[in-house]
Design a protein around this motif. Structure first.
Motif, short mmCIF file in Angstrom:
data_model
loop_
_atom_site.label_atom_id
_atom_site.label_comp_id
_atom_site.label_asym_id
_atom_site.label_seq_id
_atom_site.Cartn_x
_atom_site.Cartn_y
_atom_site.Cartn_z
N UNK A 8 -21.54 48.29 -18.48
CA UNK A 8 -22.99 48.04 -18.41
C UNK A 8 -23.41 48.14 -16.96
N UNK A 9 -24.32 49.08 -16.66
CA UNK A 9 -24.77 49.30 -15.29
C UNK A 9 -26.23 48.94 -15.06
N UNK A 10 -27.01 48.84 -16.12
CA UNK A 10 -28.45 48.60 -15.96
C UNK A 10 -28.91 47.46 -16.86
N UNK A 11 -30.08 46.96 -16.57
CA UNK A 11 -30.67 45.93 -17.41
C UNK A 11 -30.97 46.44 -18.80
N UNK A 12 -31.37 47.70 -18.90
CA UNK A 12 -31.64 48.31 -20.21
C UNK A 12 -30.38 48.35 -21.07
N UNK A 13 -29.25 48.69 -20.44
CA UNK A 13 -27.98 48.71 -21.17
C UNK A 13 -27.58 47.30 -21.60
N UNK A 14 -27.86 46.31 -20.76
CA UNK A 14 -27.56 44.92 -21.12
C UNK A 14 -28.38 44.49 -22.33
N UNK A 15 -29.65 44.85 -22.34
CA UNK A 15 -30.50 44.53 -23.50
C UNK A 15 -29.95 45.20 -24.75
N UNK A 16 -29.63 46.48 -24.65
CA UNK A 16 -29.13 47.22 -25.81
C UNK A 16 -27.82 46.63 -26.33
N UNK A 17 -26.89 46.33 -25.43
CA UNK A 17 -25.61 45.75 -25.85
C UNK A 17 -25.82 44.36 -26.47
N UNK A 18 -26.75 43.60 -25.94
CA UNK A 18 -27.04 42.28 -26.51
C UNK A 18 -27.60 42.41 -27.92
N UNK A 19 -28.53 43.34 -28.10
CA UNK A 19 -29.10 43.56 -29.44
C UNK A 19 -28.03 44.05 -30.41
N UNK A 20 -27.17 44.94 -29.95
CA UNK A 20 -26.09 45.45 -30.81
C UNK A 20 -25.14 44.33 -31.20
N UNK A 21 -24.84 43.43 -30.26
CA UNK A 21 -23.93 42.32 -30.58
C UNK A 21 -24.55 41.34 -31.57
N UNK A 22 -25.88 41.33 -31.65
CA UNK A 22 -26.59 40.49 -32.62
C UNK A 22 -26.81 41.22 -33.95
N UNK A 23 -26.20 42.39 -34.08
CA UNK A 23 -26.29 43.21 -35.29
C UNK A 23 -27.71 43.69 -35.58
N UNK A 24 -28.47 43.95 -34.51
CA UNK A 24 -29.80 44.54 -34.68
C UNK A 24 -29.61 46.01 -35.00
N UNK A 25 -30.26 46.46 -36.06
CA UNK A 25 -30.11 47.85 -36.50
C UNK A 25 -31.32 48.71 -36.21
N UNK A 26 -32.47 48.07 -36.03
CA UNK A 26 -33.71 48.82 -35.83
C UNK A 26 -34.66 47.99 -34.97
N UNK A 27 -35.38 48.66 -34.08
CA UNK A 27 -36.42 47.99 -33.31
C UNK A 27 -37.70 48.80 -33.45
N UNK A 28 -38.81 48.11 -33.33
CA UNK A 28 -40.13 48.72 -33.45
C UNK A 28 -40.85 48.55 -32.12
N UNK A 29 -41.58 49.54 -31.69
CA UNK A 29 -42.27 49.37 -30.42
C UNK A 29 -43.07 50.57 -29.99
N UNK A 30 -43.55 50.48 -28.78
CA UNK A 30 -44.26 51.60 -28.17
C UNK A 30 -43.41 52.11 -27.02
N UNK A 31 -43.55 53.38 -26.74
CA UNK A 31 -42.79 53.97 -25.66
C UNK A 31 -43.70 54.07 -24.45
N UNK A 32 -43.33 53.38 -23.41
CA UNK A 32 -44.07 53.41 -22.17
C UNK A 32 -43.09 53.42 -21.01
N UNK A 33 -43.58 53.75 -19.85
CA UNK A 33 -42.71 53.86 -18.68
C UNK A 33 -41.87 52.61 -18.45
N UNK A 34 -42.41 51.40 -18.58
CA UNK A 34 -41.56 50.23 -18.30
C UNK A 34 -40.43 50.00 -19.30
#
Length: 107
Positions: A8-34
């Motif tokens: 894990x090198x970035x905060x985004x990767x940390x978020x993704x790995x955390x969600x994966x470890x919680x067995x999150x299969x789908x997320x809903x949202x908007x795509x924006x620069x941040x």
């Protein structure tokens, strides 16, 4: 040799790995620069991302998913006035719905 997850090198990767470890299969949202990095990191780990045009629609979808699936829906939004929308439309303040809201803004 056991399978090693990628480092894990970035905060985004940390978020993704955390969600994966919680067995999150789908997320809903908007795509924006941040938040684009978080969305891409989730996609790289096999978490589906459903994109919407605004926070209100994304929060309705996450709320409906949470209700139907019996697990918290995950909503990824851009920080600012729109990040309040998931709380307002989903019933989170009343305690009736369960949703994880992730928001980020550029400073």
């Amino acid at each position: 040799m056991p399978h090693q997850p990628p480092p894990i090198h970035t905060g985004a990767q940390l978020i993704a790995h955390s969600l994966k470890s919680l067995d999150v299969r789908i997320i809903f949202g908007i795509v924006g620069i941040p938040v684009i990095e978080a969305a891409e990191a989730c996609l790289a780990l096999g978490i589906k991302f459903v994109s919407f045009r605004n926070e209100q629609a994304a929060s309705y979808a996450a709320s409906a998913y949470g209700y139907l699936a019996g697990r918290p829906g995950v909503c990824l939004v851009v920080g600012g006035p729109g990040c309040y929308m998931p709380w307002l439309v989903s019933g989170i303040p009343s305690g009736k719905k369960k949703m994880l809201v992730l928001a980020r803004r550029n400073i």
